[in-house]
Structure formats: C-alpha cells, structure tokens
Design a protein around this motif. Structure first.
Motif, PDB file in Angstrom:
ATOM      1  N   ASP A  40      37.777   5.281  -6.887  1.00 10.91           N
ATOM      2  CA  ASP A  40      38.857   6.254  -7.003  1.00 10.91           C
ATOM      3  C   ASP A  40      39.079   6.596  -8.463  1.00 10.91           C
ATOM      4  O   ASP A  40      38.724   5.847  -9.359  1.00 10.91           O
ATOM      5  N   LEU A  42      41.306   6.680 -11.693  1.00  8.82           N
ATOM      6  CA  LEU A  42      42.325   5.716 -12.124  1.00  8.82           C
ATOM      7  C   LEU A  42      43.593   6.400 -12.588  1.00  8.82           C
ATOM      8  O   LEU A  42      44.666   5.840 -12.569  1.00  8.82           O
ATOM      9  N   TRP A 196      47.780  12.636  -3.468  1.00 11.41           N
ATOM     10  CA  TRP A 196      46.931  11.549  -3.928  1.00 11.41           C
ATOM     11  C   TRP A 196      47.410  10.243  -3.322  1.00 11.41           C
ATOM     12  O   TRP A 196      48.514   9.810  -3.612  1.00 11.41           O
ATOM     13  N   PRO A 198      46.381   6.662  -3.738  1.00  9.30           N
ATOM     14  CA  PRO A 198      45.466   5.884  -4.570  1.00  9.30           C
ATOM     15  C   PRO A 198      44.615   4.913  -3.776  1.00  9.30           C
ATOM     16  O   PRO A 198      45.114   4.266  -2.859  1.00  9.30           O
ATOM     17  N   GLY A 199      43.372   4.840  -4.091  1.00  4.44           N
ATOM     18  CA  GLY A 199      42.437   3.939  -3.423  1.00  4.44           C
ATOM     19  C   GLY A 199      41.902   4.514  -2.128  1.00  4.44           C
ATOM     20  O   GLY A 199      41.014   3.944  -1.506  1.00  4.44           O
ATOM     21  N   ASP A 200      42.435   5.663  -1.722  1.00  4.13           N
ATOM     22  CA  ASP A 200      42.080   6.222  -0.422  1.00  4.13           C
ATOM     23  C   ASP A 200      41.538   7.639  -0.553  1.00  4.13           C
ATOM     24  O   ASP A 200      40.348   7.862  -0.365  1.00  4.13           O
ATOM     25  N   LYS A 201      42.396   8.603  -0.857  1.00  4.64           N
ATOM     26  CA  LYS A 201      41.875   9.953  -1.057  1.00  4.64           C
ATOM     27  C   LYS A 201      42.765  10.787  -1.977  1.00  4.64           C
ATOM     28  O   LYS A 201      43.956  10.592  -2.070  1.00  4.64           O
ATOM     29  N   VAL A 224      37.511   8.014  -1.084  1.00  5.85           N
ATOM     30  CA  VAL A 224      36.956   6.775  -1.630  1.00  5.85           C
ATOM     31  C   VAL A 224      36.201   6.011  -0.550  1.00  5.85           C
ATOM     32  O   VAL A 224      36.780   5.584   0.442  1.00  5.85           O
ATOM     33  N   VAL A 225      34.895   5.847  -0.739  1.00  7.79           N
ATOM     34  CA  VAL A 225      34.072   5.079   0.196  1.00  7.79           C
ATOM     35  C   VAL A 225      33.213   4.152  -0.654  1.00  7.79           C
ATOM     36  O   VAL A 225      32.193   4.560  -1.193  1.00  7.79           O
ATOM     37  N   PRO A 226      33.637   2.899  -0.813  1.00  2.00           N
ATOM     38  CA  PRO A 226      32.970   2.042  -1.798  1.00  2.00           C
ATOM     39  C   PRO A 226      31.537   1.640  -1.481  1.00  2.00           C
ATOM     40  O   PRO A 226      30.752   1.431  -2.382  1.00  2.00           O
ATOM     41  N   GLU A 227      31.172   1.587  -0.214  1.00  3.65           N
ATOM     42  CA  GLU A 227      29.856   1.058   0.134  1.00  3.65           C
ATOM     43  C   GLU A 227      28.811   2.169   0.164  1.00  3.65           C
ATOM     44  O   GLU A 227      28.971   3.161   0.882  1.00  3.65           O
TER      45      GLU A 227
ATOM     46  N   ARG B  85      50.304   1.962 -12.614  1.00  2.00           N
ATOM     47  CA  ARG B  85      51.295   2.095 -11.527  1.00  2.00           C
ATOM     48  C   ARG B  85      51.948   0.744 -11.276  1.00  2.00           C
ATOM     49  O   ARG B  85      51.347  -0.299 -11.527  1.00  2.00           O
ATOM     50  N   ARG B  94      48.575  -1.507   0.495  1.00  2.00           N
ATOM     51  CA  ARG B  94      47.345  -2.157   0.918  1.00  2.00           C
ATOM     52  C   ARG B  94      47.619  -3.374   1.787  1.00  2.00           C
ATOM     53  O   ARG B  94      46.847  -3.681   2.693  1.00  2.00           O
ATOM     54  N   SER B 254      35.476   0.995   4.231  1.00  2.00           N
ATOM     55  CA  SER B 254      36.417   1.715   3.367  1.00  2.00           C
ATOM     56  C   SER B 254      37.846   1.539   3.848  1.00  2.00           C
ATOM     57  O   SER B 254      38.631   2.491   3.852  1.00  2.00           O
TER      58      SER B 254
END
Lengths: 508, 306
Positions: A40, A42, A196, A198-201, A224-227, B85, B94, B254
């Motif tokens: 993502d 920052l 936004w 965060p960490g997602d889209k 965000v797709v880490p793999e 943040r 999360r 994900s």
C-alpha cells in the motif's frame, strides 16, 4: 505517365499509413481500472514519499513543474517554459495559467514557493528535505513566474525538479491540515482522492477540472494484494485489470492466456554484486576482476529471470540519460578468473561471505545463489548470509563488516549526478562497497557544475569508463519492468523510472 | 465467579507489564534503524537525523520506555513510525478483520473436529478411526500457503465459485476460513477422539450401558460432557493462535488482518505498532485462558473457580 503513377502509388501508401489499423478502437470514456499492487501507499503527502509504490499513487494526484520523457529530455509539466540566467545561478519558470488545485485554490508562483519552502523547512520533518537542498531561495517574480536560485551552478537542476518529492501541494490545504495532509491530499493532478482504506484499497476519481487532457477512466483503484501468485491469479480471473512486478516464472502462464498481455519496459535499476573495497581480498583489483570474470550474467538472466533483464558492464543502467551504452560485461571466463586469483595469491581458492536481501528485489535470493555457484567454479567459496532488510542495512553502514553483497541501485531523478554522488563518490550514503578514488571525486564535482551538455557528457563518460576499469562492483543485470494487463486495458504508460501513469488509460 | 475473574485479571497485570518490557527490549536491541529504514537508503544523514528527532528515537531507551508507558495509561498508543497514523487506528480495523476470520475458522473447526473425533472414538480401532487419523495428519501437515493456493486454484480459478482474495463480501471469507479451520480441526479431532476414548472406557460408562441405555444416549449424555475439558483447552489454544493472526493465510488471501500488520511492522522496525500489537495479543491470550478456566468450572462442578 510514369510520374503520375508514382504519385498515385505514393499517395495511396501515405493514405494507408495514416488509416487506422484494423481492430484499433477509439478511447472509450468511463469505467474503473483496478490495479493490484504488492504494498500500500504509506502516505499521500509528496514530501514524505520514500518508496515507489507510494509515489505511483501520489503522482496521479500531484504534479511537478517539469517531467522527463523516456529519453531523458526535460518536458513541461506545471511550468510551460524556463530559462537560466547568464551566471547559471537563477532558473526562471513561466507557469501554466488557469490551473487550479482540487480544492479550487489557484495554482500560481506563491503556491510553488509555498511547497518548496515547506519541504525545506526542518519543522515539516520531511525525510527527503535534501532533494531540494540545491534551491537556495525561491522568489515570486509575478503571479505566474517563479525564480529559483542556486548557490553554485547546478547542471542537474531541472532533473532534480522532476523528483516526486518536489511535487506542488495546495497551500490552503497544506496549511489547514498539517500532518493530516498525508491522508487528505490536494494537488493539481488528473485524479483526486476519493477514498482510502489503508492496507486495503485506495480509490482515485477523475478530476473533471483538470487543466490538461482529462482522463478517460472514472476511477482508478489501487488494491493491495501482497502475494505475487495471488495477483497473477486475479489477473487471469479478471478480478483485477493490471498488475505490476510479475515474477518471471509466471511469464509463460500470462503469455499463454488469451485475454491477458504483458507490458515490458527497460528500467533504471542495476542489480550488482558489491565488493567491499576496504576489506581484504577485495581491495585488490585483480581479485575484483576475477569475480567479474567468474560471474555469468547471461546465464543468470536466462536461467533465473526467464530472459527478463538486460546485461552490461556499466554500473549505470543504459536506460538512464547520460549513461554509456555498449559497455559489455566482463567476459565470462573461469580460466582467466583463476589465473587472476593465483596472481593475487589465492591459487588455493578463497573463502568469503555473500550477504543477500530477501524479497527486496525480484528473485534476489535466487540470483545470489546462482552467483554463489558461479563463484565456486573458480574456487571462491561464498557462504550466503540473508538477514532481514533492517539488519542488512544496519550491517552495511558498518564499514568493514560485509565483504560481498547483492544490492540494487536506481536513479531517482533520471540524471547521473545523484546516483554517482550517492553510490560512487567517497563517503556517498549508498557507497556500500566503499569505493574511493580522488580523481573520480574530482570529476563528479566537475560534472555537477558543467552546464554545457556536451562538456558534461564528456566528463560523465570519463567517470563511467574509470568505474568500468576499477570494477568496484560486478554488474549482474539491469532490471526490466514487467506488467500484466487485461487485453481490454489500453493507454497505460510505463516509464523506466518505475513510475506508471493511468492518466491516458481506458478500457475497451 | 466474578470476583474470581477480577482477581485473575489483576494477577495478569504483571504479565502484561513483563510482555511489554520484553517486546520493547527485543525490538530495540535487534539491529536496524527505523529512521534510516523509513527515510530510505538515499536519504542524507541529516534527513535521517531529522526523522529520528521527529519520532523521538534519539532519546535513551529508558526514557523512550517511560514515555511509552506514560502515554499507554492515558490510552494513547502513539503513532506508527511508518505511516504517522495513530496506532489505535491501524490496529483496530485489522484486529476486527482477524476476529471475524478467527471466529469463522474456530466455529468450523469445532464442528468438523468434534464430529470427526466423536465418530473416530465411537468406532475406535476400525477403518473409520484410521481414516480419521489420516485426515487429521493431512490437515496438520499441509502448509497453510500450499493449502490456501490449492483451494484458490480449485474453487476460484477452475470452478469460479468463490472470489480469489480481499475481504469485500462474505464469499471472500470462505477460503481463508477453511484454510485456517482444517489444521485446527485436525488438532481438535485428535483431542476429542483421545479424550472420549478414555472416558468411554470408564466404569460409569459401563454402568450406563448396563442400565440399558442406547449407545447414542450413553455417548451424548454421559461421555461427551466429561470428555470436554481437555478439548476446551485445545480449542482455547487454537483460538488464541488464530486471533494472533495467521500471517501466511492473511498474505495469500490479502486478508487485512493483524498478523500481517505485526510482521510487516517488525520488518520496518515500527516500534509503536509492534508494542501495541503484541500487547493486544497478550491480552487476548490471557482473556482466552480466563474464559477457558471458567468453562472448566461450568463443565465439571467438582472444579471450583479460584
């Protein structure tokens, strides 16, 4: 009669050449482009951007005064034209008129000064304050003219201004939001921030009042797709439209799929094996040359990277403006390597440690293992050490801890000055192989002030040739960028500096 | 029961203090400079020092720990070094995702594990028992990323029944929950079988049978409840592990959970997030243990709380 025939044929050919190719369609407005990314963003504050994935999002919302085209030429951005004073110390920019920030604030010389002052202000706390340190003073000449003064003639000045940290922010938003600007950015770009998580889209929406050609797309979603594997599967299934950093091993799978195509571009990044010039035995030029002859870059690119990568001998990727093209890698010659080692007193072989980052660069671990095998063939036994990135960078900062390591270097400004200063100048922050040559240092200082392009190129050539002779590091390959996209996606622009633009993209 | 719970929570306070100190020391003592990591290799030493001051990392360790504790008791978990943040914000969203996935996974695991375990125990030492053993071994041995990717290939790519990744709809939770549930179910199944077999060989079960009750009633009314205690322990441990965030599964699918957040924060040396995150996990574990202990008292009146 024959002349008339020739003319008719010529005209017919000309008409054919300009007729649209069968199957090519006109851009279609509307739609959402889903771009799957490994990490993502920052922050959305350009002055706090320190990595490429973040820059890719930020640079759709903000713009810089000037840009670089893929040949390294400086082209207008928010500045229409520019000139430099006779003493080469003041650069005057005529700004585009009628441009507004996303919040309606007019874009003008005051806004430019505000952004640059904010970056240079230590109170802002930007980790990239030094990207603007060449600017001694910024002056508002009139509403649409700004003058930037440097302390000494600085040849790469325009290239420096293309850096994403120097993008222009809305002064009203920056003053009002303070630290919160990072999640509520206001720029002049073709897209604005819609939402936004965060960490997602991250979702960008079309800017309907953009000063330039307005985007075709309604929205761009940075998902965000880490793999790596998951991204490729999503692309094949049509769940996402475009992905970056395709692992070479997946290339065949993508090339074979009907509704997917691969976008390839040269890159600015060099992956090299650094040899600590301050540590025995790599302080000996013969040993360094021996390593250069032992490594087989072609085999690594073919075997480990599936052919995705370019080879060469210069530390600077030939895609960067000013870099020498045509420097071949040291000939792969194990016999010559062994001979050099023997001359240096290592006829019985030598033992060392090879430090590798893991997951930092594409296939870094595998490339390191291939190098290890190639070194074994000439009698160099390299034990692999693979700490995590934090531990590795901490160890690199200790002068004599690491004898040999795999690392990458890019070009943040597309101009050789910054990368030569960082990587090859004595004491440079990224000079992890501790190379130190007074003549090269002198030449680097000289090129920085050589405002005549031809003269500057001469100096740059001499520096690069010297580095090639002294081989402080062995170049393994230059990274090529690999994107995968659905066939319905058109108009995506991929640049060698790793930025990507969806401003002119559209979906069939 | 309530005073028991309160007393246990109070006793847990030194545990939390110990955990927070241990994490603080560990993350600060491993090599790696968060200011440099954040600013990047290209940043000037000046820029890095500027970042270090802004983040309060230049102060001596005891002072930094003191500041952390001071803010913590007022409910301020600090700001992430990487994104700026508030840590509470980063963790809350999360943790919620992780709780959702863990709940789905443990519920499925309990149902699947208990069913297989009971069946294996009742038909012990037969082919059914062997099959259950094999299934458990498989569930335990398959690495989660392999299992996840195989499920993805089968159900998303080949059959197209379920989406590949993300957490947008309930359908997105199915594959990751199954990936997490299978190994947990395997453990639960073995425990249920073992514990139930032990109970079924007890004298009072023979008495119940000789009373003329059907095997079904014997098992359900008499045996199972007494077999539950070791199972509750195992379920508690599995739930604790799942709530800790299954990093690999979260990465493959994900799924924006806390496991991935903590691992990424360790790599980036993002101290405030790591400290708060691990403390949260410690609280989770202590709470689960507490609930488990209270459940023992419910299941077996001979066990008095406290």
């Amino acid at each position: 009669m024959r002349i008339r025939l020739a003319w008719t044929v010529a005209l017919a050919l000309a008409w054919l050449a300009t007729a649209p190719a069968p199957g090519a369609a006109a851009p279609k407005a509307g739609g959402t482009l889903v771009y799957a990314t490994g990490t993502d963003a920052l922050t959305l504050d350009p002055q706090f951007v320190t990595d490429v994935p973040t820059a890719r999002a930020v640079m759709h919302i903000h713009e810089t005064l000037v840009y670089q085209d893929d040949e390294g030429k400086i082209v207008p951005g928010l500045a229409e034209s520019w000139s430099v004073s006779a003493d080469k110390l003041t650069w005057t920019f005529k700004l585009r008129k009628g441009v507004r920030f996303h919040d309606g604030t007019p874009f003008n010389a005051q806004a430019v000064k505000h952004s640059l002052d904010r970056l240079l202000n230590p109170a802002t706390g930007s980790p990239r304050r030094s990207t603007a340190q060449a600017i001694q003073e910024s002056r508002v000449v009139d509403e649409h003219t700004v003058a930037l003064a440097t302390a000494k003639p600085f040849a790469p000045f325009l290239a420096q201004l293309t850096a994403y940290n120097l993008a222009i922010l809305s002064p009203t938003a920056a003053d009002k939001l303070g630290k919160d600007y990072a999640s509520k950015p206001v720029g002049t770009g073709p897209f604005l921030l819609e939402s936004w998580k965060p960490g997602d889209k991250l979702i960008l929406a079309r800017n309907p009042s953009y000063w330039g050609q307005k985007p075709w797309l309604d929205r761009v979603e940075f998902r965000v797709v880490p793999e790596d594997g998951t991204r490729v599967l999503q692309l094949l299934a049509g769940e996402v439209d475009i992905i970056a950093s395709v692992p070479p091993i997946m290339l065949k799978r993508l090339a074979g799929a009907a509704d997917v195509r691969v976008l390839r571009s040269a890159g600015y990044r060099t992956i090299y094996i650094g040899l600590n010039n301050k540590v025995k035995p790599f302080d000996d030029l013969r040993v360094r040359r021996a390593v250069a002859h032992a490594v087989n870059p072609q085999a690594i690119v073919q075997g480990v990277l599936g052919g995705v990568g370019a080879v060469g001998g210069g530390l600077e990727s030939p895609a960067i403006g000013g870099a020498l093209r045509g420097l071949a890698p040291y000939r792969h010659d194990p016999a010559a390597s062994k001979k050099l080692l023997a001359e240096a007193g290592f006829a019985g072989g030598l033992k060392t440690k090879l430090y590798l980052p893991t997951g930092r660069y594409l296939m870094d671990r595998q490339v390191g293992e291939a190098v290890q095998a190639q070194l074994k063939e000439v009698g160099i036994t390299a034990e692999i050490v693979a700490p995590d990135w934090g531990a590795l960078t901490a160890a690199l900062n200790k002068l004599t801890e690491i004898p040999m390591f795999l690392m990458g270097k890019g070009s943040p400004t597309g101009d050789l000055d910054l990368t030569l200063t960082l990587v090859t100048q004595t004491g440079g922050r990224m000079n992890h192989f501790n190379y130190s040559n007074a003549e090269v240092d002198r030449l680097i200082a000289l090129q920085r002030q050589a405002t005549d392009p031809a003269e500057r190129q001469q100096i740059l050539r001499r520096i690069q040739e010297k580095l090639y002779e002294e081989v402080p590091a062995v170049v393994v390959f230059y990274e090529e960028q690999l994107y995968g996209a659905r066939s319905s996606v058109q108009g995506v622009e991929v640049h060698p500096n790793e930025s990507v633009s969806f401003a002119r993209a559209w979906k069939q | 029961m309530i005073p028991f719970a309160l007393r246990r929570l109070l006793l847990a306070a030194p545990v939390f203090a110990g955990v927070s100190l241990a994490v603080f020391l560990m993350i600060h003592l491993i090599p790696g400079d968060p200011a440099r990591l954040y600013a990047g290799l290209e940043a000037s030493q000046e820029d890095v020092e500027g970042v270090r001051r802004a983040l309060g990392l230049h102060e001596p360790l005891p002072v930094q720990y003191g500041r952390f504790l001071g803010r913590f008791v007022t409910g301020d978990l600090g700001r992430s070094l990487k994104t700026g943040r508030p840590v509470a914000e980063e963790i809350a969203a999360r943790y919620g995702s992780t709780v959702l996935l863990a709940s789905l996974a443990i519920a499925s695991a309990i149902v699947l594990g208990s069913a297989t375990g009971v069946v294996a125990a009742v038909w012990r030492r037969t082919a059914v028992d062997q099959a259950a053993l094999l299934a458990s071994l498989l569930g335990l041995s398959l690495p989660s990323f392999f299992l996840g990717l195989v499920l993805m290939l089968l159900f998303s790519v080949q059959l197209g029944w379920l989406p590949l990744a993300g957490n947008a709809t309930w359908r997105h939770a199915v594959l990751p929950a199954v990936t997490l549930a299978l190994p947990a179910a395997a453990v639960i199944s073995r425990m249920v079988r073992g514990s139930l077999v032990e109970v079924l060989e007890q004298d009072y079960i023979r008495t119940a049978r000789s009373k003329g009750l059907t095997e079904w009633v014997v098992v359900n009314s008499h045996a199972v409840r007494n077999a539950l205690i070791p199972v509750v322990t195992v379920v508690g441990l599995q739930l604790g592990y799942l709530l800790g965030g299954a990093v690999v599964t979260e990465t493959v699918f994900s799924w924006p959970g806390i496991g991935r957040l903590i691992v990424q924060s360790i790599a980036a040396r993002d101290f405030p997030v790591v400290q708060a995150g691990v403390l949260l996990l410690a609280v989770t574990f202590v709470t689960i243990n507490l609930v488990t202990d209270m459940l023992y008292a419910v299941l077996d009146p001979r066990i008095r709380p406290g």
